[in-house]
Design a protein around this motif. Structure first.
Motif, PDB file in Angstrom:
ATOM      1  N   ASN A   1      -2.130   7.922  10.112  1.00  0.00           N
ATOM      2  CA  ASN A   1      -2.279   9.391  10.108  1.00  0.00           C
ATOM      3  C   ASN A   1      -2.574   9.926   8.714  1.00  0.00           C
ATOM      4  N   ILE A   2      -1.864   9.374   7.712  1.00  0.00           N
ATOM      5  CA  ILE A   2      -2.079   9.841   6.325  1.00  0.00           C
ATOM      6  C   ILE A   2      -3.514   9.508   5.903  1.00  0.00           C
ATOM      7  N   LYS A   3      -3.934   8.275   6.252  1.00  0.00           N
ATOM      8  CA  LYS A   3      -5.295   7.847   5.880  1.00  0.00           C
ATOM      9  C   LYS A   3      -6.332   8.786   6.500  1.00  0.00           C
ATOM     10  N   GLU A   4      -6.170   9.028   7.802  1.00  0.00           N
ATOM     11  CA  GLU A   4      -7.156   9.848   8.515  1.00  0.00           C
ATOM     12  C   GLU A   4      -7.219  11.252   7.926  1.00  0.00           C
ATOM     13  N   GLU A   5      -6.032  11.822   7.696  1.00  0.00           N
ATOM     14  CA  GLU A   5      -5.968  13.194   7.173  1.00  0.00           C
ATOM     15  C   GLU A   5      -6.641  13.288   5.789  1.00  0.00           C
ATOM     16  N   LEU A   6      -6.308  12.335   4.915  1.00  0.00           N
ATOM     17  CA  LEU A   6      -6.864  12.398   3.557  1.00  0.00           C
ATOM     18  C   LEU A   6      -8.360  12.079   3.546  1.00  0.00           C
ATOM     19  N   LYS A   7      -8.773  11.118   4.363  1.00  0.00           N
ATOM     20  CA  LYS A   7     -10.208  10.779   4.432  1.00  0.00           C
ATOM     21  C   LYS A   7     -11.010  11.974   4.930  1.00  0.00           C
ATOM     22  N   ASN A   8     -10.458  12.673   5.939  1.00  0.00           N
ATOM     23  CA  ASN A   8     -11.150  13.856   6.485  1.00  0.00           C
ATOM     24  C   ASN A   8     -11.337  14.944   5.434  1.00  0.00           C
TER      25      ASN A   8
ATOM     26  N   GLY B   1     -11.957  14.193   2.413  1.00  0.00           N
ATOM     27  CA  GLY B   1     -12.912  13.660   1.425  1.00  0.00           C
ATOM     28  C   GLY B   1     -12.277  12.812   0.334  1.00  0.00           C
ATOM     29  N   TYR B   2     -11.000  12.452   0.501  1.00  0.00           N
ATOM     30  CA  TYR B   2     -10.343  11.650  -0.535  1.00  0.00           C
ATOM     31  C   TYR B   2     -10.482  10.164  -0.230  1.00  0.00           C
ATOM     32  N   ASN B   3     -10.332   9.348  -1.298  1.00  0.00           N
ATOM     33  CA  ASN B   3     -10.560   7.912  -1.183  1.00  0.00           C
ATOM     34  C   ASN B   3      -9.238   7.166  -1.004  1.00  0.00           C
ATOM     35  N   ILE B   4      -8.954   6.780   0.216  1.00  0.00           N
ATOM     36  CA  ILE B   4      -7.686   6.079   0.502  1.00  0.00           C
ATOM     37  C   ILE B   4      -7.923   4.955   1.505  1.00  0.00           C
ATOM     38  N   GLU B   5      -7.254   3.820   1.259  1.00  0.00           N
ATOM     39  CA  GLU B   5      -7.251   2.713   2.217  1.00  0.00           C
ATOM     40  C   GLU B   5      -5.796   2.352   2.462  1.00  0.00           C
ATOM     41  N   ILE B   6      -5.535   1.705   3.612  1.00  0.00           N
ATOM     42  CA  ILE B   6      -4.159   1.292   3.898  1.00  0.00           C
ATOM     43  C   ILE B   6      -4.113  -0.220   4.116  1.00  0.00           C
ATOM     44  N   PHE B   7      -2.953  -0.808   3.809  1.00  0.00           N
ATOM     45  CA  PHE B   7      -2.821  -2.255   4.019  1.00  0.00           C
ATOM     46  C   PHE B   7      -1.375  -2.599   4.365  1.00  0.00           C
ATOM     47  N   LYS B   8      -1.214  -3.310   5.488  1.00  0.00           N
ATOM     48  CA  LYS B   8       0.124  -3.728   5.920  1.00  0.00           C
ATOM     49  C   LYS B   8       0.548  -4.984   5.157  1.00  0.00           C
ATOM     50  N   ALA B   9       1.683  -4.904   4.503  1.00  0.00           N
ATOM     51  CA  ALA B   9       2.240  -6.094   3.842  1.00  0.00           C
ATOM     52  C   ALA B   9       3.735  -5.894   3.663  1.00  0.00           C
TER      53      ALA B   9
ATOM     54  N   ILE C   1       3.671  10.432  -3.336  1.00  0.00           N
ATOM     55  CA  ILE C   1       2.882   9.910  -4.466  1.00  0.00           C
ATOM     56  C   ILE C   1       1.442   9.660  -4.016  1.00  0.00           C
ATOM     57  N   VAL C   2       1.303   9.010  -2.843  1.00  0.00           N
ATOM     58  CA  VAL C   2      -0.041   8.722  -2.306  1.00  0.00           C
ATOM     59  C   VAL C   2      -0.835  10.021  -2.177  1.00  0.00           C
ATOM     60  N   ARG C   3      -0.222  11.012  -1.549  1.00  0.00           N
ATOM     61  CA  ARG C   3      -0.946  12.275  -1.307  1.00  0.00           C
ATOM     62  C   ARG C   3      -1.342  12.942  -2.624  1.00  0.00           C
ATOM     63  N   MET C   4      -0.389  13.025  -3.567  1.00  0.00           N
ATOM     64  CA  MET C   4      -0.691  13.728  -4.825  1.00  0.00           C
ATOM     65  C   MET C   4      -1.794  13.010  -5.613  1.00  0.00           C
ATOM     66  N   LEU C   5      -1.728  11.679  -5.635  1.00  0.00           N
ATOM     67  CA  LEU C   5      -2.732  10.939  -6.415  1.00  0.00           C
ATOM     68  C   LEU C   5      -4.101  10.975  -5.740  1.00  0.00           C
ATOM     69  N   ALA C   6      -4.129  10.823  -4.409  1.00  0.00           N
ATOM     70  CA  ALA C   6      -5.422  10.884  -3.703  1.00  0.00           C
ATOM     71  C   ALA C   6      -6.033  12.284  -3.873  1.00  0.00           C
ATOM     72  N   GLU C   7      -5.199  13.304  -3.731  1.00  0.00           N
ATOM     73  CA  GLU C   7      -5.707  14.688  -3.849  1.00  0.00           C
ATOM     74  C   GLU C   7      -6.114  15.019  -5.287  1.00  0.00           C
ATOM     75  N   SER C   8      -5.678  14.186  -6.244  1.00  0.00           N
ATOM     76  CA  SER C   8      -6.099  14.380  -7.639  1.00  0.00           C
ATOM     77  C   SER C   8      -7.382  13.607  -7.942  1.00  0.00           C
TER      78      SER C   8
END
Ligand code: NAP
Length: 246
Positions: A45-52, A54-62, A21-28
């Motif tokens: 890893n997901i954050k780094e890959e998507l940011k590279n 050009g997509y807008n993603i942040e991560i948060f541990k909870a 879901i994260v990947r599809m929405l960020a890539e959209s």
């Protein structure tokens, strides 16, 4: 024409359905907060890959089974993006065990992680969504919440509760222009099913009219549709290959 993006929280976005879901929405083109609990490396890893890309993603541990951590996740999301348009309550655990063997800890852990997390997260974002008179909540339920799964009574119980929660809250929040829906997937190829051996998986596949096990992207596509739809609320949508038809 200006196309407005949307700010979206996905709980349990580090693996499986949540990751898809994260990947599809960020890539959209949506702005995505990926919540994780234990899988820090995967989330990074997901954050780094998507940011590279050009997509807008942040991560948060909870740990979303804890109210305080849900509040911190929501506060962080608002600090990063300004507001939250969509919450996807995906994080979850499963356990296969005979009903007579379930301990109080098994039962309480299931309720806390799969159901109370949905209550906490939804309540934390609902305050903001009501103020902004706009919002969209998508709960990941299961076919077991619709028809019940043997040796998964506690899991089936929380998923059925999520379906009831979805319908009731859709009625209450509809006048505030907030949609609430659930997706009830059939069997999907993720870590959650890694205990099922090859032969049992083949038997399951043969029970499914479309003749295949679902992939996380099958659920991500449904979530994206709900993110974009404007007139669906209070519904339990079940992408399951025809395995469960009610
Ligand atoms: P999965 O591959 O086991 O992934 C579970 C995800 O939930 C991970 O990202 C995990 O994060 C996260 N999570 C678990 N406990 C958490 C907690 N306390 N706080 C925050 N995150 C937590 O499972 P999946 O198959 O993708 O399942 C996702 C959702 O779909 C669940 O709600 C599940 O019940 C539902 N579902 C799955 C299937 C299926 O066949 N796979 C079918 C129907 C419904 P960390 O690894 O970072 O801890």
């Amino acid at each position: 024409m200006i196309i407005m993006s949307k700010n979206i929280i996905v709980t349990g976005g580090s693996r499986g359905i949540g990751e898809a879901i994260v990947r599809m929405l960020a890539e959209s083109g949506y702005n995505v907060i990926l919540n994780y609990n234990k899988s820090e490396d995967l989330a990074n890893n997901i954050k780094e890959e998507l940011k590279n890309k050009g997509y807008n993603i942040e991560i948060f541990k909870a740990d979303v089974s804890k109210r305080e951590e849900c509040k911190k996740l929501v506060d962080y999301s608002i600090e990063k993006f300004g507001n939250i348009d969509v919450l996807i309550n995906n994080a979850g655990i499963s356990q296969i065990k005979m009903f007579t063997d379930l301990t109080d800890d098994d039962w309480n852990n299931m309720i806390q992680t799969n159901l109370n997390s949905v209550f906490y997260m939804t309540q934390e974002v609902a305050h903001h969504m009501i103020k902004q008179h706009n919002g969209n909540i998508i709960n990941i339920s299961s076919v077991w919440g619709l028809v019940g799964g043997s040796c998964e009574v506690h899991y089936s119980t929380v998923k059925a509760a999520i379906n009831g929660f979805t319908k009731a809250l859709a009625k209450e929040l509809g006048p505030s222009n907030i949609k609430v829906n659930a997706i009830a997937p059939g069997i999907i190829n993720t870590d959650m099913n890694k205990e099922i051996d090859k032969e049992d998986m083949e038997n399951l596949k043969n029970e499914i009219p479309l003749g295949k096990i679902g992939q996380p992207t099958d659920i991500a596509r449904c979530a994206k549709w709900l993110v974009e739809d404007e007139f669906t609320t209070g519904q339990i949508i079940s992408p399951n290959g025809g395995w469960v038809i009610i």
